[in-house]
Design an enzyme around this catalytic site. Structure first.
Site: not given
Lengths: 312, 312
Positions: B10-11, B128, B211, B273
């Site tokens: 993400g960020n 995906k 990941k 996650k």
């Protein structure tokens, strides 16, 4: 047992016609892995570095053709990208070649940077042509974006960039750690990602570094015994293209320095290889060899190669 | 002193608006390097892995738009390319952040592969979505080239690929060697380059690996004490979007497994996650934490994070 740095270029990286299609690269590197695996089996410590000219050329074309959709990436990123793909190919190929020889696969590929001087003359007077030729109108667009392009005659215009002197392989310590643990190490690919040191830290620059000159630096810093520059031919040739060409066998630094000064080696091809071989041999660590991939084993015995020694 | 695996997403990788322009990536990673360097200074062993979704998306667009001039590269190569560029950014950023803390810069980035099963269901039923949306006509061209594309409604068509289960981080031994020598190690970026084992050796495949799931495998194989999944939010939330959302603090594997089964976590974002955090916590090595970059130090103390433990 010797510590050997092998610089792969030319036909070790692409098809015989110079094509850098993914499958061509894979096949070429699988072939290169065979004699390298033999060196490992013979007990030598091996570090591999490699060129990336055709690969970067392809990335620049992609940059250019996709620029209206995707932000182009700088040259240092292109170098890092080729370290990824060529490193990957070498990992797979060496794993296989070592397994075929019943050796455990201990191969590692490092993303690695090469420090250059921010005030290297190359940055003010770029000399290294890269990427494809374009018509003048298209080159003009890139020039407006701050790039330097030159009129190369009938082929069209071509970008020129800095090719600064490599000063320090920044990630050599990690390579040494892996080497000492028994790994074949792939590093400093494409001459290493070019970076400069600034007050704010290390930053990438728009440049390409000669992979053979970096290989000489790497070999010195790794305290290698031998630097092998693997290319398309088995020797450097004096009087190339003339009536009596002569392949060089074992020569001293002084002899080869004199021949280079006489202009025997072309600046775009054999010249940098000879210069790299001289630099490493001058460092006093060991000898350099310029040869073809088939002869890298022989080169360690000073056969079938142009071998450069400090003195005979 | 703990051994910590940090998965950056993400960020930590792009600008707040999701942009993956080179400068945006550099700035984001420089910011991420600060709290990571603090962990190093506190004496922890740190391994970093990272996502690469927007980066691979950009590479696919380049593949597509330049295909008439330059041969497109396969997805495993795209992954390797992003390991190169993101590895490079992390090397530079961590060097700087460590230097600012008067620590020697010992950072290494490895090109690294993740083994998947050739008969993973993902290869027959790809799920995906990757790359950009295209109109039907353009998608049809890619379908003729053997790719699978799906009609995604008003946005257009989008490519779908396999997202197989990560089975083994092939280059984890090299990471351990470097870690033991005091290095911060960057590896298995983008979930690792996807490869399968064949009779002829290890070969890349057209796939992307989650990941976070790879990070869980990596953390287990490195015998890490803590897996930190760094994302945009400081915790996983139960009842997200409902009248009474509740951020999770410390939960057991059993509690979180039950909540996940109730469908609290979106499959495309928090779901993987949570699954990764559960997998590592179940392995019995240590605990997992899902948190934002600002809180990775706190997370080691089980604060300001969703912490998943085998038992409380």
């Amino acid at each position: 047992m010797s510590r050997v740095v092998i610089a792969l270029g030319g036909n070790a990286m692409t098809a015989a016609d110079g094509s850098a299609r993914p499958d061509d690269q894979r096949v070429a590197i699988e072939r290169a892995a065979e004699p390298i695996a033999d060196l490992v089996v013979a007990g030598h410590e091996v570090v591999i570095t490699h060129g990336n000219g055709p690969q970067v050329g392809n990335l620049l074309v992609k940059n250019e053709l996709a620029a209206h959709v995707v932000p182009p990436v700088p040259l240092d990123w292109c170098g890092a990208q080729t370290q990824g793909t060529i490193g990957l190919l070498l990992l797979d190929a060496l794993d296989r070649a070592l397994a075929a020889r019943a050796r455990p696969a201990r191969v590692a590929a490092l993303v690695s940077r090469t420090l250059v001087d921010a005030d290297d003359a190359g940055f003010t007077e770029p000399t290294k042509p890269i990427g494809r030729y374009l018509p003048r109108e298209q080159a003009a667009v890139m020039i407006e974006h701050g790039q330097m392009w030159q009129d190369r005659g009938e082929h069209g215009w071509r970008r020129v960039v800095a090719s600064p002197e490599p000063r320090e392989c920044l990630d050599v310590d990690a390579a040494l750690v892996l080497l000492s643990a028994g790994y074949v190490v792939v590093c400093s690919g494409g001459g290493g990602v070019p970076v400069v040191r600034t007050e704010g830290g290390i930053v990438g620059v728009e440049a390409v570094i000669d992979k053979d000159l970096t290989a000489a630096l790497l070999a010195r810093d790794l305290a290698a015994d031998v630097l092998i520059i693997a290319t398309d031919v088995a020797a450097a040739v004096v009087g190339f293209g003339g009536p009596a060409p002569r392949a060089l066998a074992v020569v001293t630094v002084d002899e080869l320095t004199a021949l280079a000064a006489q202009g025997h080696f072309a600046s775009g091809s054999m010249g940098p290889k000879v210069e790299a071989a001289l630099r490493f041999a001058r460092s006093g660590n060991g000898f350099s060899a310029i040869t073809s991939l088939d002869h890298i084993g022989d080169a360690l015995e000073m056969n079938n190669a142009t071998v450069v020694t400090a003195a005979i």
